[in-house]
Design an enzyme around this catalytic site. Structure first.
Site, short mmCIF file in Angstrom:
data_model
loop_
_atom_site.label_atom_id
_atom_site.label_comp_id
_atom_site.label_asym_id
_atom_site.label_seq_id
_atom_site.Cartn_x
_atom_site.Cartn_y
_atom_site.Cartn_z
N ARG A 1 0.86 -1.18 0.00
CA ARG A 1 0.00 0.00 0.00
C ARG A 1 0.90 1.25 0.00
O ARG A 1 1.97 1.24 0.64
CB ARG A 1 -0.88 0.05 1.25
N GLU B 1 -2.92 8.40 -3.62
CA GLU B 1 -3.13 7.63 -4.84
C GLU B 1 -4.37 8.15 -5.54
O GLU B 1 -5.45 8.05 -4.95
CB GLU B 1 -3.28 6.16 -4.46
N HIS C 1 -1.81 0.86 -9.35
CA HIS C 1 -2.43 -0.13 -8.45
C HIS C 1 -2.99 -1.30 -9.27
O HIS C 1 -4.20 -1.57 -9.23
CB HIS C 1 -3.52 0.54 -7.61
P1 NAP Z 1 -0.56 -11.71 4.55
O1 NAP Z 1 -0.66 -13.11 4.04
O2 NAP Z 1 -1.25 -11.34 5.82
O3 NAP Z 1 1.00 -11.38 4.66
C1 NAP Z 1 1.48 -10.25 5.29
C2 NAP Z 1 2.85 -10.55 5.85
O4 NAP Z 1 3.35 -9.35 6.45
C3 NAP Z 1 2.85 -11.62 6.92
O5 NAP Z 1 3.83 -12.56 6.60
C4 NAP Z 1 3.20 -10.89 8.21
O6 NAP Z 1 4.01 -11.75 9.00
C5 NAP Z 1 3.97 -9.69 7.69
N1 NAP Z 1 3.85 -8.53 8.57
C6 NAP Z 1 2.72 -7.98 9.07
N2 NAP Z 1 3.03 -6.92 9.85
C7 NAP Z 1 4.38 -6.82 9.83
C8 NAP Z 1 5.29 -5.95 10.46
N3 NAP Z 1 4.88 -4.97 11.28
N4 NAP Z 1 6.61 -6.13 10.23
C9 NAP Z 1 7.05 -7.12 9.42
N5 NAP Z 1 6.22 -7.99 8.80
C10 NAP Z 1 4.90 -7.84 9.01
O7 NAP Z 1 -1.08 -10.67 3.47
P2 NAP Z 1 -1.10 -10.82 1.87
O8 NAP Z 1 -2.35 -11.53 1.46
O9 NAP Z 1 0.21 -11.34 1.43
O10 NAP Z 1 -1.28 -9.30 1.46
C11 NAP Z 1 -0.36 -8.30 1.90
C12 NAP Z 1 -0.86 -6.92 1.51
O11 NAP Z 1 -0.66 -6.73 0.11
C13 NAP Z 1 -2.36 -6.68 1.69
O12 NAP Z 1 -2.68 -6.31 3.02
C14 NAP Z 1 -2.66 -5.56 0.70
O13 NAP Z 1 -2.60 -4.31 1.34
C15 NAP Z 1 -1.52 -5.68 -0.31
N6 NAP Z 1 -2.03 -6.02 -1.65
C16 NAP Z 1 -1.78 -5.16 -2.68
C17 NAP Z 1 -2.24 -5.47 -3.94
C18 NAP Z 1 -2.01 -4.52 -5.08
O14 NAP Z 1 -2.86 -4.45 -5.97
N7 NAP Z 1 -0.89 -3.83 -5.12
C19 NAP Z 1 -2.96 -6.65 -4.18
C20 NAP Z 1 -3.18 -7.51 -3.11
C21 NAP Z 1 -2.71 -7.19 -1.84
P3 NAP Z 1 4.02 -11.61 10.61
O15 NAP Z 1 2.60 -11.65 11.05
O16 NAP Z 1 4.86 -12.75 11.05
O17 NAP Z 1 4.68 -10.29 10.87
#
Ligand code: NAP
Length: 318
Positions: free
Chosen positions: A235, A264, A283
């Site tokens: 994000r 954005e 995005h």
């Molecule tokens: P996810 O499976 O929940 O993965 C997020 C990872 O971040 C987890 O491994 C978590 O591990 C880690 N994390 C969370 N807080 C942290 C912190 N403070 N420090 C370090 N690591 C941290 O989520 P996902 O499905 O992969 O999606 C991630 C994000 O991508 C979404 O929330 C969304 O905002 C974004 N996204 C963007 C697009 C786009 O179009 N650009 C599309 C889809 C998603 P720990 O809990 O062990 O810290």
């Protein structure tokens, strides 16, 4: 007597894609967001969020019978989930079905920034391209380089798999070790600082929240190699806009590739838009026809479960 066959009323933001509007309309009556921001609407039992509208308790309170909020997408930083939970309203999202597409896009950005794909395209079309020159437009190697993934979750794991196919060394930083990933695909855990200092490419794919906002600030950027490339697929507000603009202007890092920005879109006269060492996409992380269709199906399934008092397929937990 209420009509038992009547479709439930839900509020949607706009503009919805035509196919999504069709899919939703088959099951629900759609009320526009703007028409429901005032007053109390007892007939509304669902909210469907498509284009990241801001949604907090003050909006939820217009709908005393609200049963469910369903979001098209995995990131729910535009929804105050704590406000929903305190009102016993489940929030649904669409994890899993978009991991591959979003990881593909992160990798496309990584390669575009490293190998000057966008600048190369512009040059190849321009009048200036009159003769091949082996000395121009040299980029940075991708294979054999070190990739650091901040946020090795569902999407980060898929990015790591792609990087390993490219013979990259992969480091990651999470709050907790991902031991399965370490064993299955050989990624190495690093502290935040180690990852920044050692990576040739840094990808950020953590959710946006109070802890992660501005995670990549001037201090973080100063730790990166001067040859390093930053890719933001999470994000916009994960990266401090002023700090990345300055770092790129001063060539503190080699380049950045940003699928998301803060704000954005950026104002059309923002200095970041004038820089050659940044690649920008609007995005597009999950934007493929197939993935968007799966997201539509899952978000509608979540919605219908909530409207019929069943557990959602994917409910956001705090
Ligand atoms: P996810 O499976 O929940 O993965 C997020 C990872 O971040 C987890 O491994 C978590 O591990 C880690 N994390 C969370 N807080 C942290 C912190 N403070 N420090 C370090 N690591 C941290 O989520 P996902 O499905 O992969 O999606 C991630 C994000 O991508 C979404 O929330 C969304 O905002 C974004 N996204 C963007 C697009 C786009 O179009 N650009 C599309 C889809 C998603 P720990 O809990 O062990 O810290």
């Amino acid at each position: 007597m209420p009509n038992a066959s009547a479709k439930p009323n839900i509020v949607v933001d706009s503009p919805l894609s035509d196919s999504l509007r069709r899919m939703l309309s088959e099951r629900c009556e759609l009320l526009p967001w703007s028409a429901t921001e005032q007053g109390t609407h007892e007939s509304v039992t669902g909210i469907y969020t498509f284009g990241h509208p801001h949604l907090d308790g003050s909006m939820m309170d217009h709908f005393p019978e609200l049963k469910v909020i369903s979001n098209f997408g995995v990131g729910v930083d535009h929804i105050n989930v704590a406000d929903a939970i305190s009102r016993d309203i489940p929030v649904g999202n669409t994890p899993g079905v978009l991991d591959g597409a979003t990881a593909d896009m992160a990798f496309a950005l990584l390669m575009a920034a490293g190998r000057k794909v966008v600048a190369g395209d512009r040059y190849a079309r321009s009048r200036e391209f009159t003769v091949y020159d082996p000395g121009y437009m040299l980029g940075r190697e991708i294979h054999s380089q070190t990739l650091g993934i901040i946020g090795l979750g569902r999407i980060g794991y898929q990015i790591a798999r792609r990087a390993i196919g490219f013979d990259m060394r992969v480091m990651y930083h999470n709050r907790h070790r991902h031991e399965n990933a370490e064993q299955q695909i050989g990624v190495q855990y690093a502290t935040f600082d180690e990852l920044l200092q050692q990576s040739d490419y840094v990808v950020i794919s953590v959710p946006l929240n109070d802890e992660t906002r501005g995670m990549i600030d001037a201090i973080a950027l100063n730790q990166m190699k001067s040859t390093a490339i930053l890719i933001n697929i999470g994000r916009g507000p994960l990266v401090d806009t002023e700090a990345i603009t300055t770092a790129l202007q001063q060539k503190r890092i080699y380049a950045a590739a940003l699928d998301v920005t803060d704000p954005e879109p950026l104002p059309r006269d923002h200095p970041l838009l004038a820089l050659d060492n940044v690649t920008l996409t609007p995005h597009l992380g999950s934007a493929t026809e197939q993935t968007r269709h799966r997201m539509a199906e899952l978000s509608i399934e979540n919605l219908m479960c909530g409207l019929t008092d069943k557990a959602l397929i994917h409910e956001v937990t705090p």
